[in-house]
Enzyme design. Structure first.
Site, PDB file in Angstrom:
ATOM      1  N   LYS A  96     -53.784   3.118  16.625  1.00 39.57           N
ATOM      2  CA  LYS A  96     -54.141   3.113  18.047  1.00 39.57           C
ATOM      3  C   LYS A  96     -54.187   1.684  18.608  1.00 39.57           C
ATOM      4  CE  LYS A  96     -54.597   7.573  18.955  1.00 39.57           C
ATOM      5  NZ  LYS A  96     -53.681   8.269  19.889  1.00 39.57           N
ATOM      6  N   SER A 121     -56.802   4.947  22.478  1.00 41.33           N
ATOM      7  CA  SER A 121     -58.139   5.499  22.232  1.00 41.33           C
ATOM      8  C   SER A 121     -59.155   4.365  22.384  1.00 41.33           C
ATOM      9  CB  SER A 121     -58.219   6.057  20.807  1.00 41.33           C
ATOM     10  OG  SER A 121     -59.557   6.355  20.462  1.00 41.33           O
ATOM     11  N   TYR A 157     -56.197   5.512  11.743  1.00 43.17           N
ATOM     12  CA  TYR A 157     -56.268   5.839  13.178  1.00 43.17           C
ATOM     13  C   TYR A 157     -56.405   4.570  14.008  1.00 43.17           C
ATOM     14  CZ  TYR A 157     -57.532   8.643  17.297  1.00 43.17           C
ATOM     15  OH  TYR A 157     -57.560   9.238  18.535  1.00 43.17           O
ATOM     16  N   ASP A 175     -42.113  18.735  16.337  1.00 46.78           N
ATOM     17  CA  ASP A 175     -43.076  18.021  15.497  1.00 46.78           C
ATOM     18  C   ASP A 175     -42.756  16.534  15.618  1.00 46.78           C
ATOM     19  OD1 ASP A 175     -44.500  16.748  13.495  1.00 46.78           O
ATOM     20  OD2 ASP A 175     -44.193  18.340  12.020  1.00 46.78           O
TER      21      ASP A 175
HETATM   22  P1  NAD Z   1     -55.948  18.308  20.671  1.00 46.36           P
HETATM   23  O1  NAD Z   1     -56.089  18.618  19.231  1.00 46.36           O
HETATM   24  O2  NAD Z   1     -56.879  18.968  21.628  1.00 46.36           O
HETATM   25  O3  NAD Z   1     -54.465  18.630  21.148  1.00 46.36           O
HETATM   26  C1  NAD Z   1     -53.397  18.010  20.508  1.00 46.36           C
HETATM   27  C2  NAD Z   1     -52.099  18.746  20.817  1.00 46.36           C
HETATM   28  O4  NAD Z   1     -51.076  18.105  20.037  1.00 46.36           O
HETATM   29  C3  NAD Z   1     -52.158  20.212  20.357  1.00 46.36           C
HETATM   30  O5  NAD Z   1     -51.525  21.020  21.313  1.00 46.36           O
HETATM   31  C4  NAD Z   1     -51.410  20.185  19.026  1.00 46.36           C
HETATM   32  O6  NAD Z   1     -50.801  21.414  18.704  1.00 46.36           O
HETATM   33  C5  NAD Z   1     -50.377  19.095  19.300  1.00 46.36           C
HETATM   34  N1  NAD Z   1     -49.849  18.475  18.086  1.00 46.36           N
HETATM   35  C6  NAD Z   1     -50.545  18.101  16.991  1.00 46.36           C
HETATM   36  N2  NAD Z   1     -49.717  17.558  16.078  1.00 46.36           N
HETATM   37  C7  NAD Z   1     -48.477  17.589  16.623  1.00 46.36           C
HETATM   38  C8  NAD Z   1     -47.195  17.179  16.159  1.00 46.36           C
HETATM   39  N3  NAD Z   1     -47.029  16.654  14.952  1.00 46.36           N
HETATM   40  N4  NAD Z   1     -46.127  17.336  16.981  1.00 46.36           N
HETATM   41  C9  NAD Z   1     -46.284  17.913  18.201  1.00 46.36           C
HETATM   42  N5  NAD Z   1     -47.475  18.332  18.681  1.00 46.36           N
HETATM   43  C10 NAD Z   1     -48.551  18.178  17.904  1.00 46.36           C
HETATM   44  O7  NAD Z   1     -55.981  16.715  20.829  1.00 46.36           O
HETATM   45  P2  NAD Z   1     -56.594  15.812  21.995  1.00 46.36           P
HETATM   46  O8  NAD Z   1     -58.018  15.614  21.667  1.00 46.36           O
HETATM   47  O9  NAD Z   1     -56.231  16.344  23.340  1.00 46.36           O
HETATM   48  O10 NAD Z   1     -55.858  14.433  21.731  1.00 46.36           O
HETATM   49  C11 NAD Z   1     -54.644  14.105  22.350  1.00 46.36           C
HETATM   50  C12 NAD Z   1     -54.384  12.634  22.199  1.00 46.36           C
HETATM   51  O11 NAD Z   1     -55.464  11.873  22.728  1.00 46.36           O
HETATM   52  C13 NAD Z   1     -54.215  12.147  20.741  1.00 46.36           C
HETATM   53  O12 NAD Z   1     -53.231  11.139  20.710  1.00 46.36           O
HETATM   54  C14 NAD Z   1     -55.577  11.571  20.409  1.00 46.36           C
HETATM   55  O13 NAD Z   1     -55.496  10.588  19.395  1.00 46.36           O
HETATM   56  C15 NAD Z   1     -55.942  10.977  21.758  1.00 46.36           C
HETATM   57  N6  NAD Z   1     -57.389  10.811  21.911  1.00 46.36           N
HETATM   58  C16 NAD Z   1     -58.219  11.891  21.929  1.00 46.36           C
HETATM   59  C17 NAD Z   1     -59.589  11.701  22.081  1.00 46.36           C
HETATM   60  C18 NAD Z   1     -60.560  12.855  22.095  1.00 46.36           C
HETATM   61  O14 NAD Z   1     -61.769  12.612  21.996  1.00 46.36           O
HETATM   62  N7  NAD Z   1     -60.125  14.089  22.248  1.00 46.36           N
HETATM   63  C19 NAD Z   1     -60.101  10.411  22.199  1.00 46.36           C
HETATM   64  C20 NAD Z   1     -59.234   9.330  22.172  1.00 46.36           C
HETATM   65  C21 NAD Z   1     -57.871   9.546  22.033  1.00 46.36           C
END
Ligand code: NAD
Length: 279
Positions: A165, A148, A161, A63
Site C-alpha cells: 500500500k 490505505s 499489506y 482475477d
Molecule cells: P471487500 O472485501 O469488501 O471487497 C473486495 C472486492 O474485491 C470483492 O468484491 C471481492 O470479490 C473482490 N476481489 C477480491 N480479490 C479479487 C481478485 N483477485 N480479483 C478480482 N476481484 C477480487 O473489500 P473492501 O474492504 O471494499 O476493500 C477494497 C479496497 O480498499 C482494497 O484494495 C483494500 O485494500 C482497500 N481498503 C479497504 C479498507 C477497509 O477498511 N475496508 C481500508 C483501507 C483500504
C-alpha cells in the site's frame, strides 16, 4: 447530476464493498460501468442493482492476480462499450485471503509475499499498462488506486499489506508524472476502516469491538463504502481536473491524531490520571 455521461468505467473488485459502492455511484452519474471481480454471484447482483436503478453495467470474471485476466478485462470493456475513461483499481479485501499475508519479515513466507504484492501492487501497474492506450485515444482519462491508511501508518504484523500500500502511493505519483502529458490523471484514496458487507457481518457479532474501533476516530464512527465512492467520484470528475498524483485520505480523521491509536490511548490514560506527567 450526470458527471460521467458518455464515459466508461472499469472497477476491479466492483461487486462488493468499496468497489461495489463505486460502481453504483459512477453508474448513478451516467457512467457505463464494467465490474471485474472473482465473485460472480455478487458481481451479477450488483449489475442487476445498477440496472434496476436505471444505470448501465456489465460484469466479467477477472482475477487481478492473473496478468491475462487484466488484459482481457480491458479488452472486454472496450469491446462492449467502445471506449475507456476511468479505471478504479480496488480489488482485494476481507474476503480475498488477507489473513494469508499477515506476518512480519521473519514469518511471512515468500509465496505469501508474492501473492500479496501481485494482487495489491503489480495488478495496479498491469491495469494502466492495458488501459492507458485506450485513454490516450480519448485524449485523457482517470485512474484511481486504492491505497490505505496503512500506506501511511504502521501496525505490527502487516508487512506485505503495508509494503504494497505504500508502494501504491509512490506508483500513483510516478504514473501521474508519466501520463499527465496525455491528460491522464492518476490519484489514490487512503481509506480508514470501511465497513462493507464482509466487515459488517464480523462486527455484528462483536458490537463492543466495533464501538472500540469507532472510538479511535475523531468522528467516532467507522466509514462506509459510500464515503469512499464519493471521494472516488470526485477525483474522477471534472471537479478534480487539476488534481493528479494525490493520495486523498478518507478516514474520519484517524490519521491526523498523534501516533494514531497510541495517541487515543494516551489521551484516555491522561483523562483517567489527570495528575500524570507525560511528555
Ligand atoms: P471487500 O472485501 O469488501 O471487497 C473486495 C472486492 O474485491 C470483492 O468484491 C471481492 O470479490 C473482490 N476481489 C477480491 N480479490 C479479487 C481478485 N483477485 N480479483 C478480482 N476481484 C477480487 O473489500 P473492501 O474492504 O471494499 O476493500 C477494497 C479496497 O480498499 C482494497 O484494495 C483494500 O485494500 C482497500 N481498503 C479497504 C479498507 C477497509 O477498511 N475496508 C481500508 C483501507 C483500504
Amino acid at each position: 447530476m450526470s458527471r460521467f455521461e458518455g464515459q466508461v468505467a472499469v472497477i476491479t473488485g466492483g461487486a462488493l464493498g468499496i468497489g461495489g459502492a463505486t460502481a453504483r455511484k459512477l453508474a448513478s452519474e451516467g457512467a457505463k460501468v464494467f465490474i471485474a471481480d472473482i465473485d460472480d454471484a455478487a458481481a451479477a447482483a450488483n449489475v442487476e442493482r445498477i440496472q434496476h436503478a436505471g444505470g448501465t453495467a456489465a460484469a466479467s470474471h477477472v482475477d487481478v492476480s492473473i496478468s491475462e485476466d487484466i488484459a482481457r478485462m480491458v479488452n472486454e470493456a472496450v469491446d462492449l462499450y467502445g471506449r475507456l475513461d476511468i479505471l478504479v483499481q480496488n480489488a482485494f479485501g476481507v474476503m480475498a485471503g488477507e489473513s494469508q499475508i499477515h506476518g512480519t519479515a521473519l514469518t511471512v513466507e515468500e509465496d505469501s509475499w508474492d501473492y500479496g504484492i501481485d494482487i495489491l501492487l503489480k495488478a495496479l501497474y498491469l491495469g494502466p499498462k492495458n488501459a492507458i492506450p485506450h485513454m490516450r485515444a480519448n485524449g485523457g482519462g482517470s485512474i484511481i488506486n486504492l491505497a490505505s491508511v496503512h500506506s501511511l501508518l504502521q501496525e505490527p504484523g502487516m508487512l506485505v499489506y503495508e509494503a504494497a500500500k505504500a508502494g501504491v502511493v509512490g506508483m500513483t505519483r510516478q504514473m501521474a508524472t508519466d501520463f499527465g502529458p496525455d491528460g491522464i490523471r492518476v490519484n489514490a484514496i487512503a481509506p480508514g476502516h470501511i465497513v462493507g458487507e464482509g466487515l459488517a457481518k464480523m462486527w455484528e457479532e462483536n458490537p463492543s469491538g466495533h464501538k472500540f474501533f469507532a472510538d479511535q476516530y475523531p468522528l467516532r464512527r467507522t466509514g462506509l463504502p459510500d464515503d469512499i465512492a464519493n471521494g472516488i467520484a470526485f477525483l474522477c470528475s471534472q471537479d478534480a481536473s487539476f488534481i493528479t498524483g494525490h493520495t486523498l485520505t478518507i478516514d474520519g480523521g484517524l490519521s491526523i491524531q498523534l501516533q494514531e491509536r497510541f495517541g487515543t490511548r494516551q489521551a484516555e490514560y491522561i483523562r483517567a490520571n489527570p495528575d500524570t506527567k507525560l511528555p
